[in-house]
Design a protein around this motif. Structure first.
Motif, PDB file in Angstrom:
ATOM      1  N   SER A 191      26.052 -20.761 -18.809  1.00  4.01           N
ATOM      2  CA  SER A 191      24.618 -20.945 -18.583  1.00  4.01           C
ATOM      3  C   SER A 191      24.063 -19.653 -18.404  1.00  4.01           C
ATOM      4  O   SER A 191      22.613 -19.116 -17.925  1.00  4.01           O
ATOM      5  CB  SER A 191      24.324 -21.940 -17.581  1.00  4.01           C
ATOM      6  OG  SER A 191      24.137 -20.717 -16.605  1.00  4.01           O
ATOM      7  N   GLU A 192      25.094 -18.593 -18.806  1.00 10.16           N
ATOM      8  CA  GLU A 192      25.066 -17.173 -18.899  1.00 10.16           C
ATOM      9  C   GLU A 192      25.227 -15.994 -19.659  1.00 10.16           C
ATOM     10  O   GLU A 192      25.851 -16.196 -20.385  1.00 10.16           O
ATOM     11  CB  GLU A 192      25.377 -16.543 -17.264  1.00 10.16           C
ATOM     12  CG  GLU A 192      25.075 -17.284 -16.147  1.00 10.16           C
ATOM     13  CD  GLU A 192      25.781 -16.458 -14.904  1.00 10.16           C
ATOM     14  OE1 GLU A 192      27.704 -15.803 -15.472  1.00 10.16           O
ATOM     15  OE2 GLU A 192      25.192 -16.149 -13.447  1.00 10.16           O
ATOM     16  N   ALA A 193      24.308 -15.005 -19.798  1.00 11.03           N
ATOM     17  CA  ALA A 193      24.163 -14.218 -20.881  1.00 11.03           C
ATOM     18  C   ALA A 193      25.071 -12.824 -20.677  1.00 11.03           C
ATOM     19  O   ALA A 193      24.448 -12.982 -19.257  1.00 11.03           O
ATOM     20  CB  ALA A 193      23.203 -14.513 -21.814  1.00 11.03           C
ATOM     21  N   LYS A 194      25.558 -12.643 -21.623  1.00 14.55           N
ATOM     22  CA  LYS A 194      25.572 -10.659 -20.953  1.00 14.55           C
ATOM     23  C   LYS A 194      24.978 -10.276 -21.583  1.00 14.55           C
ATOM     24  O   LYS A 194      25.177  -9.757 -22.802  1.00 14.55           O
ATOM     25  CB  LYS A 194      27.384 -10.685 -21.837  1.00 14.55           C
ATOM     26  CG  LYS A 194      27.874  -9.231 -21.889  1.00 14.55           C
ATOM     27  CD  LYS A 194      29.353  -9.010 -21.702  1.00 14.55           C
ATOM     28  CE  LYS A 194      29.500  -9.241 -23.243  1.00 14.55           C
ATOM     29  NZ  LYS A 194      30.897  -8.732 -23.741  1.00 14.55           N
TER      30      LYS A 194
ATOM     31  N   LYS B 180      24.640  -9.720 -15.865  1.00 13.49           N
ATOM     32  CA  LYS B 180      25.011 -11.271 -16.790  1.00 13.49           C
ATOM     33  C   LYS B 180      23.177 -11.458 -16.823  1.00 13.49           C
ATOM     34  O   LYS B 180      22.401 -10.854 -15.090  1.00 13.49           O
ATOM     35  CB  LYS B 180      25.746 -11.868 -16.295  1.00 13.49           C
ATOM     36  CG  LYS B 180      27.585 -12.215 -16.207  1.00 13.49           C
ATOM     37  CD  LYS B 180      28.322 -13.047 -15.686  1.00 13.49           C
ATOM     38  CE  LYS B 180      29.634 -12.670 -16.197  1.00 13.49           C
ATOM     39  NZ  LYS B 180      30.246 -13.336 -15.332  1.00 13.49           N
TER      40      LYS B 180
ATOM     41  N   LYS C  83      20.149 -14.648 -16.628  1.00 14.02           N
ATOM     42  CA  LYS C  83      20.408 -16.276 -17.223  1.00 14.02           C
ATOM     43  C   LYS C  83      19.432 -16.831 -17.951  1.00 14.02           C
ATOM     44  O   LYS C  83      18.075 -15.405 -18.512  1.00 14.02           O
ATOM     45  CB  LYS C  83      19.206 -17.092 -16.254  1.00 14.02           C
ATOM     46  CG  LYS C  83      21.147 -17.351 -14.866  1.00 14.02           C
ATOM     47  CD  LYS C  83      20.048 -17.937 -13.251  1.00 14.02           C
ATOM     48  CE  LYS C  83      21.167 -18.477 -12.652  1.00 14.02           C
ATOM     49  NZ  LYS C  83      20.218 -18.794 -11.196  1.00 14.02           N
ATOM     50  N   PRO C  84      19.359 -17.651 -19.314  1.00  7.86           N
ATOM     51  CA  PRO C  84      18.937 -17.651 -19.945  1.00  7.86           C
ATOM     52  C   PRO C  84      16.848 -18.176 -19.370  1.00  7.86           C
ATOM     53  O   PRO C  84      17.036 -18.413 -18.900  1.00  7.86           O
ATOM     54  CB  PRO C  84      19.281 -19.039 -20.795  1.00  7.86           C
ATOM     55  CG  PRO C  84      20.080 -19.513 -20.668  1.00  7.86           C
ATOM     56  CD  PRO C  84      20.360 -18.458 -18.769  1.00  7.86           C
TER      57      PRO C  84
ATOM     58  N   SER D 122      15.977 -14.682 -23.376  1.00 13.39           N
ATOM     59  CA  SER D 122      17.497 -14.803 -23.957  1.00 13.39           C
ATOM     60  C   SER D 122      18.274 -16.202 -24.267  1.00 13.39           C
ATOM     61  O   SER D 122      17.105 -17.078 -23.317  1.00 13.39           O
ATOM     62  CB  SER D 122      18.750 -14.461 -22.857  1.00 13.39           C
ATOM     63  OG  SER D 122      17.990 -14.446 -21.736  1.00 13.39           O
ATOM     64  N   SER D 123      18.997 -16.237 -24.696  1.00 10.52           N
ATOM     65  CA  SER D 123      19.675 -17.918 -24.496  1.00 10.52           C
ATOM     66  C   SER D 123      20.966 -17.365 -23.759  1.00 10.52           C
ATOM     67  O   SER D 123      21.356 -16.986 -22.552  1.00 10.52           O
ATOM     68  CB  SER D 123      19.715 -18.270 -25.992  1.00 10.52           C
ATOM     69  OG  SER D 123      21.058 -17.207 -26.850  1.00 10.52           O
ATOM     70  N   THR D 124      22.015 -17.864 -24.271  1.00 12.30           N
ATOM     71  CA  THR D 124      23.370 -18.080 -23.881  1.00 12.30           C
ATOM     72  C   THR D 124      24.110 -16.898 -24.592  1.00 12.30           C
ATOM     73  O   THR D 124      25.344 -16.675 -24.945  1.00 12.30           O
ATOM     74  CB  THR D 124      24.282 -19.047 -23.354  1.00 12.30           C
ATOM     75  OG1 THR D 124      24.592 -19.550 -24.971  1.00 12.30           O
ATOM     76  CG2 THR D 124      23.771 -20.103 -22.294  1.00 12.30           C
ATOM     77  N   ASP D 125      23.696 -16.292 -25.673  1.00 11.11           N
ATOM     78  CA  ASP D 125      24.783 -15.363 -26.707  1.00 11.11           C
ATOM     79  C   ASP D 125      24.138 -14.302 -26.315  1.00 11.11           C
ATOM     80  O   ASP D 125      23.358 -13.571 -25.538  1.00 11.11           O
ATOM     81  CB  ASP D 125      23.773 -15.490 -28.190  1.00 11.11           C
ATOM     82  CG  ASP D 125      23.923 -16.591 -29.017  1.00 11.11           C
ATOM     83  OD1 ASP D 125      25.163 -17.373 -28.828  1.00 11.11           O
ATOM     84  OD2 ASP D 125      22.956 -17.197 -29.910  1.00 11.11           O
ATOM     85  N   PRO D 126      25.346 -13.242 -26.419  1.00  9.13           N
ATOM     86  CA  PRO D 126      25.207 -11.806 -26.075  1.00  9.13           C
ATOM     87  C   PRO D 126      24.088 -11.075 -26.317  1.00  9.13           C
ATOM     88  O   PRO D 126      23.616 -10.460 -27.417  1.00  9.13           O
ATOM     89  CB  PRO D 126      26.781 -10.780 -26.596  1.00  9.13           C
ATOM     90  CG  PRO D 126      27.401 -12.033 -26.213  1.00  9.13           C
ATOM     91  CD  PRO D 126      26.857 -14.134 -27.396  1.00  9.13           C
TER      92      PRO D 126
END
Length: 204
Positions: free
Chosen positions: A33-36, A62, A64-65, A86-90
């Motif tokens: 559930s996190e993205a970089k 990091k 969150k979406p 953002s989604s979960t993609d870097p």
């Protein structure tokens, strides 16, 4: 007796296995559930905030979406705010500020390599914006244009003046049939008059 001793051990082993699976699922869920977000900034010592919280000007965090807001600020430079989803993609983002005072220009002279990066980025942004504008306003390819009794040029949008990617078609009429000829010119290329946000003026 041996079976009775084994039963608590088996139950304990099952409970431990269930706990491991649960903890692993929670960790996996949280990780998913996190993205970089990778950020690089110029000037390197600007103050960068993400959703109101200061983060390193260059590095990774990091997130969150959802929708987020980045704000870059430094004395001597024009502040900039960027909103993104953002989604979960870097993700990666360049927070580049441009000098708007003597202090900022002095910094540019003292940091020529970073200033060159700023200029390259500005050129890239300009080219990308021009490409989007040409796709949105095909008429731009033909401007400026001088026709029979009229001249057509580009101008900031009269309906959305604060949007750099919104333009008006400025048509100056200086002949008795100028407006008619201008409309025929527009229709001849199949452009939609309603989307051109035309500014009409008349020269004597």
């Amino acid at each position: 007796m041996l079976e009775e001793n084994r039963r608590p051990l088996m139950i304990g082993g099952v409970v431990l296995l269930v706990l491991v699976v649960l903890i692993g699922s929670i960790v996996l869920f949280r990780g998913g559930s996190e993205a970089k977000l990778s950020v690089s900034s110029i000037p390197g010592d600007l103050t960068l905030t993400l959703d109101g919280h200061q983060i390193p000007a260059t590095g990774e965090v990091k997130i969150k979406p959802g929708e987020h807001t980045l704000v870059g600020e430094r004395r001597g430079f024009q502040s900039y705010t960027a909103t993104f989803t953002s989604s979960t993609d870097p993700l990666s983002y360049k927070m580049y500020l441009y000098a708007n005072s003597a202090e900022g220009r002095q910094w540019a002279q003292q940091n020529p390599e970073q200033e060159m990066q700023l200029e390259r980025e500005a050129g890239r942004h300009f080219d990308q914006m021009q490409a989007r504008l040409r796709a949105k306003y095909p008429v731009l390819t033909y401007l400026p244009y001088v026709g029979d009794g009229f001249e057509a040029t580009r101008a900031p949008s009269k309906t959305d003046p604060n949007n750099p990617e919104a333009l008006s078609l400025a048509i100056d009429v200086f002949g008795p049939q100028g407006k008619t000829k201008a409309l025929q010119w527009i229709q001849g290329y199949g452009w939609d008059q309603a989307t051109l946000d035309i500014i009409w003026t008349t020269s004597k």
